[in-house]
Design an enzyme around this catalytic site. Structure first.
Site, PDB file in Angstrom:
ATOM      1  N   ASP A 189       0.847  -1.205   0.000  1.00 63.16           N
ATOM      2  CA  ASP A 189       0.000   0.000   0.000  1.00 63.16           C
ATOM      3  C   ASP A 189       0.883   1.256   0.000  1.00 63.16           C
ATOM      4  OD1 ASP A 189       1.127  -0.210   2.468  1.00 63.16           O
ATOM      5  OD2 ASP A 189      -0.717   0.091   3.606  1.00 63.16           O
ATOM      6  N   ASP A 199       0.015 -18.594  -4.870  1.00 65.72           N
ATOM      7  CA  ASP A 199       0.475 -17.285  -5.339  1.00 65.72           C
ATOM      8  C   ASP A 199      -0.724 -16.434  -5.771  1.00 65.72           C
ATOM      9  OD1 ASP A 199       2.430 -15.417  -5.914  1.00 65.72           O
ATOM     10  OD2 ASP A 199       2.773 -16.178  -7.948  1.00 65.72           O
ATOM     11  N   GLU A 231       1.830 -10.532   0.482  1.00 67.40           N
ATOM     12  CA  GLU A 231       2.271  -9.133   0.529  1.00 67.40           C
ATOM     13  C   GLU A 231       3.760  -9.056   0.903  1.00 67.40           C
ATOM     14  OE1 GLU A 231      -0.299  -6.566   2.808  1.00 67.40           O
ATOM     15  OE2 GLU A 231       0.583  -4.747   1.963  1.00 67.40           O
ATOM     16  N   HIS A 249       1.027  -9.197  -3.472  1.00 66.62           N
ATOM     17  CA  HIS A 249       0.056  -8.150  -3.143  1.00 66.62           C
ATOM     18  C   HIS A 249       0.829  -6.830  -3.059  1.00 66.62           C
ATOM     19  CE1 HIS A 249      -3.616  -6.601  -1.064  1.00 66.62           C
ATOM     20  NE2 HIS A 249      -2.735  -5.775  -0.536  1.00 66.62           N
TER      21      HIS A 249
END
Ligand SMILES: *[C@@H]1O[C@H](CO)[C@@H](O)[C@H](O)[C@H]1NC(C)=O
Ligand SMILES: *[C@@H]1O[C@H](CO)[C@@H](O)[C@H](O)[C@H]1NC(C)=O
Ligand SMILES: *[C@@H]1O[C@H](CO)[C@@H](O)[C@H](O)[C@H]1NC(C)=O
Length: 450
Positions: free
Chosen positions: A77, A420, A429, A376
């Site tokens: 993020d 995955d 992540e 991620h």
């Protein structure tokens, strides 16, 4: 290359592949530094090697318009969480200070210094006055509602600070540790910069020691993602680093004052500083109180802590590799102090080798056998602009558009199984904190030449 030597090289790589637990640690160390480049926020320099990343978040500002650009995006993020970022910086500095030869062998001293300075330059901006420090930019929930590139962000990015009325002792002490450790890193190349860092280290420590609270109770937006538990461990860790950077024994009296609360803690990660703090204190003082504590810690980790059937230390099902390698690194440091050296070195190496391929696949992006391709990570998942990047990209089965070299993902589940899948953020992540002990440990292994 001449045919003869390339043939030898081929044979050599074949042999290397065939022997489990034999990896090119130097290559991984260099890639791990590329991962940190890919996490950079702000105006990127002209020597940026990860060129699919561009300038971003150039309007990050404090409440009074202070420039808060720079620093690192936390994980997949784009929030800048100061607490794990400071922990990352301390651990990277620790590795560069104590495994300089490893970095020299990997020709990566300068790159590691740049990775550290990218954080400390930002922390200096965040420390707007003696008792005011911006510990977060970007709101967790707002940020997580978007999937796209950091270069395209339009959402509001509020900045949150700790103050005397809303303190964060854990954040302040960890930031003090990062400043102090980095001051030692920069001492010989730029003493002016080192002095600035040390001044801020002392102020931040004082802030954390005098005004006690958990950062996640003061910067409540961080509760989306990082709920911290104690601050005594951070205060001990910070004091140990300040002691190392100053030789001022006052900091050891702080350690003594906190010891009774601290001594029953455990772990080592962005939140828990126990293992790192005791091994660092053992290194600095040689006191048997600390050497006994770290021996008990490592004996527990290697002999009793839960493991998967393929041998991975399995503490939490969210980013398990990170915890395993954090423990392994701390105990590798204990081994360096002459504590059960052979046993701890062998056991620690097994943990990182698991991540590099021993369990049948690589967990490091862009490295080794069958590495993850669906991490991620918003930025890597997005094709270059102007292609659309949104929640369809996230849910799509296509691999990420960019290879996020060197990022170590969360890892397998307790059955040693990894699927995955970009949506399984507990396992797929990456995080700045995930790569921290990982990278310092690689430097030590390169240095040891194992
Ligand atoms: C040393 O650090 C100071 C403070 O950040 C900076 O102004 C100066 O340019 C640096 N010197 C060199 C040679 O990089
Ligand atoms: C602290 O003292 C030790 C032992 O005299 C010395 O090696 C070290 O360089 C000193 N550190 C600092 C930051 O002055
Ligand atoms: C691990 O993942 C596999 C595949 O999703 C699943 O079958 C297995 O039950 C999981 N193991 C645990 C302990 O959650």
């Amino acid at each position: 290359m001449q045919p003869f030597s390339s043939c030898l090289l081929f044979l050599f790589s074949f042999i290397t592949l065939a022997v489990a637990g034999s990896y090119d640690y130097k290559d991984v160390l260099q890639k791990s530094l590329l991962f940190y480049e890919a996490q950079r926020s702000g105006k990127l320099p002209s020597d940026q090697k990860v060129t699919w990343r561009k300038d971003s978040a150039l309007n990050d500002k404090g409440e009074n318009g202070e420039d808060l650009t720079g620093g690192y995006y936390d994980a997949g993020d784009f929030v800048k969480f100061g607490f794990p970022m400071a922990y990352t910086t301390t651990v990277l500095s620790w590795g560069l200070l104590d495994h300089k030869k490893g970095y020299e062998t990997a020709d990566s001293v300068e790159e590691c210094m740049k990775a550290i300075k990218w954080a400390t330059d930002y922390f200096l901006k965040c420390h707007v006055s003696e008792y005011e420090y911006y510990g977060q930019v970007g709101s967790g929930n707002v940020d997580h509602a978007h999937w796209g590139r950091p270069e395209d962000m339009t959402e509001a990015r509020p900045a949150y600070k700790i103050t005397t009325s809303k303190p964060g002792s854990d954040l302040a002490a960890e930031t003090a540790a990062a400043f102090a450790a980095a001051s030692l890193v920069f001492r010989s190349s730029n003493s002016t910069y080192a002095d600035i860092l040390l001044t801020h280290a002392k102020q931040m420590y004082d802030f954390g020691y005098k005004y006690r609270a958990l950062v996640s109770n003061s910067i409540t937006d961080s509760q989306c993602c990082y709920v911290s538990t104690h601050y005594e461990d951070d205060l001990v860790w910070g004091a140990a680093w300040l002691y190392r950077a100053t030789n001022d024994s006052t900091y050891l009296t702080y350690v003594d004052a906190l010891w009774d609360t601290f001594k029953s803690m455990y772990g080592f990660d962005w939140d828990q500083k126990y293992g790192g703090a005791v091994v660092l204190l053992a290194q600095l003082t040689g006191d048997s109180k600390y050497t006994t504590a770290i021996t008990n810690f490592c004996d527990y980790v290697f002999d009793q802590a839960p493991k998967t059937s393929k041998g991975l230390i399995f503490i939490v099902n969210w980013g398990p590799l990170r915890y395993a390698i954090n423990m392994a690194y701390v105990c590798l440091r204990a081994a360096d102090l002459g504590i059960n050296t052979d046993t701890y070195r062998t056991a620690a190496k097994k943990q990182i080798d698991y991540a590099l391929g021993d369990a049948g696949r690589s967990y490091v992006i862009g490295f080794g056998n069958n590495p993850p391709t669906h991490a991620h990570h918003r930025s890597a998942s997005c094709p270059d602009a102007p292609a659309v990047c949104n929640w369809d990209t996230y849910h799509g089965s296509q691999p990420n558009a960019h290879v996020l070299y060197g990022g170590m993902i969360g890892g397998p589940n307790k059955s040693d199984i990894y699927v995955d899948d970009r949506t399984d953020y507990r396992h797929s992540e990456v995080g700045c904190d995930y790569n921290a002990c990982f990278q310092s440990m690689l430097a030590r292994l390169v240095e040891l030449g194992v």
